[in-house]
Design a protein around this motif. Structure first.
Motif, PDB file in Angstrom:
ATOM      1  N   SER A 192       0.829  -1.212   0.000  1.00 22.09           N
ATOM      2  CA  SER A 192       0.000   0.000   0.000  1.00 22.09           C
ATOM      3  C   SER A 192       0.856   1.250   0.000  1.00 22.09           C
ATOM      4  CB  SER A 192      -0.870   0.035   1.267  1.00 22.09           C
ATOM      5  OG  SER A 192      -1.731  -1.073   1.321  1.00 22.09           O
ATOM      6  N   GLY A 193       0.483   2.233  -0.801  1.00 24.97           N
ATOM      7  CA  GLY A 193       1.233   3.484  -0.866  1.00 24.97           C
ATOM      8  C   GLY A 193       1.257   4.256   0.443  1.00 24.97           C
ATOM      9  N   HIS A 194       0.144   4.223   1.174  1.00 24.49           N
ATOM     10  CA  HIS A 194       0.045   5.094   2.353  1.00 24.49           C
ATOM     11  C   HIS A 194       0.895   4.614   3.517  1.00 24.49           C
ATOM     12  CE1 HIS A 194      -2.591   2.570   4.957  1.00 24.49           C
ATOM     13  NE2 HIS A 194      -2.915   2.026   3.804  1.00 24.49           N
ATOM     14  N   LYS A 195       1.462   3.417   3.411  1.00 30.06           N
ATOM     15  CA  LYS A 195       2.358   2.950   4.476  1.00 30.06           C
ATOM     16  C   LYS A 195       3.819   3.212   4.119  1.00 30.06           C
ATOM     17  CE  LYS A 195      -0.788  -0.801   5.801  1.00 30.06           C
ATOM     18  NZ  LYS A 195      -1.396  -0.331   7.050  1.00 30.06           N
ATOM     19  N   MET A 196       4.046   3.794   2.930  1.00 24.66           N
ATOM     20  CA  MET A 196       5.423   4.057   2.505  1.00 24.66           C
ATOM     21  C   MET A 196       5.556   5.499   2.004  1.00 24.66           C
ATOM     22  SD  MET A 196       5.339   1.345  -0.613  1.00 24.66           S
ATOM     23  CE  MET A 196       6.940   1.796  -1.242  1.00 24.66           C
ATOM     24  N   CYS A 197       5.007   6.405   2.827  1.00 20.95           N
ATOM     25  CA  CYS A 197       5.156   7.838   2.588  1.00 20.95           C
ATOM     26  C   CYS A 197       4.364   8.362   1.398  1.00 20.95           C
ATOM     27  CB  CYS A 197       6.628   8.244   2.437  1.00 20.95           C
ATOM     28  SG  CYS A 197       7.599   7.875   3.892  1.00 20.95           S
ATOM     29  N   GLY A 198       3.485   7.549   0.855  1.00 21.20           N
ATOM     30  CA  GLY A 198       2.619   8.009  -0.226  1.00 21.20           C
ATOM     31  C   GLY A 198       1.225   8.291   0.303  1.00 21.20           C
ATOM     32  N   PRO A 199       0.330   8.676  -0.592  1.00 28.15           N
ATOM     33  CA  PRO A 199      -1.032   8.978  -0.159  1.00 28.15           C
ATOM     34  C   PRO A 199      -1.906   7.728  -0.019  1.00 28.15           C
ATOM     35  CG  PRO A 199      -0.680   9.651  -2.439  1.00 28.15           C
ATOM     36  CD  PRO A 199       0.564   8.956  -1.999  1.00 28.15           C
ATOM     37  N   THR A 200      -3.060   7.885   0.588  1.00 27.96           N
ATOM     38  CA  THR A 200      -4.032   6.791   0.635  1.00 27.96           C
ATOM     39  C   THR A 200      -4.655   6.616  -0.752  1.00 27.96           C
ATOM     40  OG1 THR A 200      -5.701   8.382   1.336  1.00 27.96           O
ATOM     41  CG2 THR A 200      -4.656   7.086   3.071  1.00 27.96           C
ATOM     42  N   GLY A 201      -5.281   5.465  -0.946  1.00 27.11           N
ATOM     43  CA  GLY A 201      -6.035   5.240  -2.183  1.00 27.11           C
ATOM     44  C   GLY A 201      -5.219   4.662  -3.314  1.00 27.11           C
ATOM     45  N   ILE A 202      -3.957   4.306  -3.051  1.00 25.92           N
ATOM     46  CA  ILE A 202      -3.132   3.700  -4.094  1.00 25.92           C
ATOM     47  C   ILE A 202      -2.357   2.529  -3.506  1.00 25.92           C
ATOM     48  CG2 ILE A 202      -1.183   5.319  -3.737  1.00 25.92           C
ATOM     49  CD1 ILE A 202      -2.236   3.893  -7.158  1.00 25.92           C
ATOM     50  N   GLY A 203      -2.360   1.438  -4.219  1.00 20.28           N
ATOM     51  CA  GLY A 203      -1.608   0.276  -3.784  1.00 20.28           C
ATOM     52  C   GLY A 203      -1.136  -0.491  -5.002  1.00 20.28           C
ATOM     53  N   ILE A 204      -0.384  -1.544  -4.741  1.00 19.77           N
ATOM     54  CA  ILE A 204       0.248  -2.274  -5.836  1.00 19.77           C
ATOM     55  C   ILE A 204      -0.043  -3.760  -5.720  1.00 19.77           C
ATOM     56  CG2 ILE A 204       2.465  -2.930  -6.898  1.00 19.77           C
ATOM     57  CD1 ILE A 204       1.736   0.087  -7.240  1.00 19.77           C
ATOM     58  N   LEU A 205      -0.402  -4.328  -6.860  1.00 23.76           N
ATOM     59  CA  LEU A 205      -0.348  -5.777  -7.002  1.00 23.76           C
ATOM     60  C   LEU A 205       0.721  -6.084  -8.030  1.00 23.76           C
ATOM     61  CD1 LEU A 205      -1.290  -8.731  -6.830  1.00 23.76           C
ATOM     62  CD2 LEU A 205      -2.935  -8.206  -8.638  1.00 23.76           C
ATOM     63  N   TYR A 206       1.766  -6.793  -7.588  1.00 22.24           N
ATOM     64  CA  TYR A 206       2.703  -7.376  -8.556  1.00 22.24           C
ATOM     65  C   TYR A 206       2.232  -8.797  -8.837  1.00 22.24           C
ATOM     66  CZ  TYR A 206       6.496 -10.408  -9.978  1.00 22.24           C
ATOM     67  OH  TYR A 206       7.230 -11.369 -10.635  1.00 22.24           O
ATOM     68  N   GLY A 207       2.231  -9.177 -10.087  1.00 23.07           N
ATOM     69  CA  GLY A 207       1.943 -10.572 -10.428  1.00 23.07           C
ATOM     70  C   GLY A 207       2.819 -10.994 -11.583  1.00 23.07           C
ATOM     71  N   LYS A 208       3.267 -12.237 -11.559  1.00 32.45           N
ATOM     72  CA  LYS A 208       4.037 -12.734 -12.713  1.00 32.45           C
ATOM     73  C   LYS A 208       3.158 -12.645 -13.962  1.00 32.45           C
ATOM     74  CE  LYS A 208       7.120 -15.949 -10.381  1.00 32.45           C
ATOM     75  NZ  LYS A 208       7.296 -17.346  -9.952  1.00 32.45           N
ATOM     76  N   ALA A 209       3.743 -12.197 -15.060  1.00 36.12           N
ATOM     77  CA  ALA A 209       2.947 -11.925 -16.262  1.00 36.12           C
ATOM     78  C   ALA A 209       2.112 -13.133 -16.676  1.00 36.12           C
ATOM     79  CB  ALA A 209       3.870 -11.489 -17.401  1.00 36.12           C
ATOM     80  N   GLU A 210       2.715 -14.336 -16.603  1.00 35.68           N
ATOM     81  CA  GLU A 210       1.961 -15.496 -17.109  1.00 35.68           C
ATOM     82  C   GLU A 210       0.735 -15.790 -16.244  1.00 35.68           C
ATOM     83  OE1 GLU A 210       5.145 -15.666 -16.060  1.00 35.68           O
ATOM     84  OE2 GLU A 210       5.551 -17.505 -14.935  1.00 35.68           O
TER      85      GLU A 210
END
Ligand code: PMP
Length: 412
Positions: free
Chosen positions: A229-247
């Motif tokens: 989550s962005g808001h736990k790493m000095c970013g704003p709320t409302g943004i987060g990341i899902l990394y997934g292997k392309a396949e």
């Protein structure tokens, strides 16, 4: 940017980057020890938000006009920054979500509903946040799969022998937290992934409490999915990341339908866009994503390794000082921990600890930390939790220790 690149770690300079750290709360200087819930934003991140809203705002991916193209370039540029931050192979493996919660729900829906069925087993750990429990339970209710749980010991360390025994031919998915938000335990996720892969089982790692505190490399870990989550790493709320292997992302179904996630739509048939856009229906949180890019730049300028080393030392100091106070018990004593100090005081409810500390301007969290099974396993209804970031200091730990003494006097 004023900080960074200064050695040794210049926490005073870093603190000047965070305007909120200059404010008073209840007549005392704010001592913010709740970064595990949400961290604070440095001025450069706030400035980036304002700059975007003031001069650059337009929707992405849709317009031929200059503003839209600029917004698209900035938004997609952050995808690249995230890819570099976590060592992913390709930009298209980075999906923007609202946060960790949405990212895990996306996988439970997009992968779980297609590839898990009745009798299939999903392994979670005893250390999970509700965000990595409930989506899988909802899936199990609908599809008839079953959750199995890796147990932990009294320190909050996962029992890896039990994990090895849980893995069997029915295991179809493993989802574990990298760092526990309630106890701070750092789990051996590399080993957890390796053992699952021996059986061809994909693994999701909930990195909400890891990505802000240590260097993460998804390819070295060989994680199939990684969320934060962005808001736990000095970013704003409302943004987060899902990394997934392309396949994996490619074979998953989208979970929300709408604009941007399609190639063509007719009333008869819709074809979906390529990854990652297939998973980003509708107008995304553009401003938040762009500001997250500034947060990533900021963290990387300081260096995740420097942050990890500094926080490690601060946590050791806090553990020693708070642990030495009579009547205080630290909950969660794993040898590998990050940034979290949960504790209870004999005869005092954690909410009272939180309230009294707040009167002195000290912000800690009190409660079950969205990890009720962890509380149950540790035999406490709740804890007080001090959580640290690289902008905290030893002096703030000393203030916490003094605050705990005040709590004890009041209840003494
Ligand atoms: N997992 C963990 C380990 C967390 O600490 C949190 C936030 N407390 C979450 C998931 C959920 O994150 P968010 O609320 O940003 O979706």
């Amino acid at each position: 940017m004023t900080t960074a690149l200064q050695t040794p770690f210049d926490v005073a300079a870093i603190r000047r980057d965070f305007p909120i750290l200059g404010r008073q709360v209840n007549g005392s200087p704010l001592i913010f020890l709740d970064s595990a819930a949400s961290s604070q934003m440095p001025q450069v991140v706030i400035d980036r938000l304002v700059q975007y809203q003031t001069h650059e705002h337009a929707n992405v991916h849709r317009g031929v006009h200059t503003l839209s193209q600029e917004a698209t370039t900035a938004y997609e540029g952050v995808r690249r920054k995230v890819r570099e931050l976590i060592g992913a192979k390709e930009d298209r493996e980075i999906v923007f979500t609202r946060g960790t919660t949405e990212a895990i729900n996306l996988v439970a829906h997009g992968y779980g509903r297609s590839f898990l069925g009745a009798g299939d087993e999903i392994i979670l750990s005893a250390l999970e946040h509700h965000a990595n429990i409930v989506p899988w339970q909802m899936l199990c209710e609908d599809k008839g799969c079953v959750i199995r749980v890796i147990p932990m010991d009294d320190r909050g360390v996962l029992d890896m022998d039990a994990y090895r025994e849980l893995l069997n031919e029915r295991t179809k998915f493993v989802s574990v937290t990298h760092v526990s938000n309630a106890l701070g335990t750092v789990n051996p996720v590399g080993e957890i992934i390796r053992l699952a892969h021996e059986r061809g089982v994909p693994v999701l790692v909930d990195g909400a409490q890891a990505a802000p505190h240590m260097r993460v490399n998804v390819q070295e870990l060989d994680a199939d999915f990684y969320t934060f989550s962005g808001h736990k790493m000095c970013g704003p709320t409302g943004i987060g990341i899902l990394y997934g292997k392309a396949e994996l992302l490619e074979k998953m179904k989208p979970w929300q339908g709408g604009g941007d996630m399609i190639l063509s739509v007719s009333f008869e048939k819709t074809t979906y866009n390529a990854i990652p856009h297939k998973f980003e229906a509708g107008t995304p949180p553009i401003a938040a994503a762009i500001a997250l890019g500034a947060a990533i730049d900021y963290l990387q300028a300081i260096g995740l390794d420097a942050i990890a080393a500094y926080e490690h030392e601060l946590l050791a100091y806090a553990t020693e000082r708070v642990g030495a106070i009579p009547g205080v018990t630290i909950i969660g004593t794993a040898p590998e921990k990050a940034a979290v100090l949960s504790f209870v005081i004999d005869g005092v409810h954690p909410h009272d600890i939180g309230t009294i500390l707040d009167q002195e301007g000290i912000a800690v969290r009190a409660g079950h930390h969205c990890a009720q099974p962890v509380m149950k396993r540790m035999g406490v209804p709740a804890t007080a939790r001090a959580s640290f970031a690289f902008y905290n200091t030893r002096a703030e730990v000393d203030a916490l220790v003094a605050g705990i003494s005040t709590v004890k006097e009041i209840f003494g």
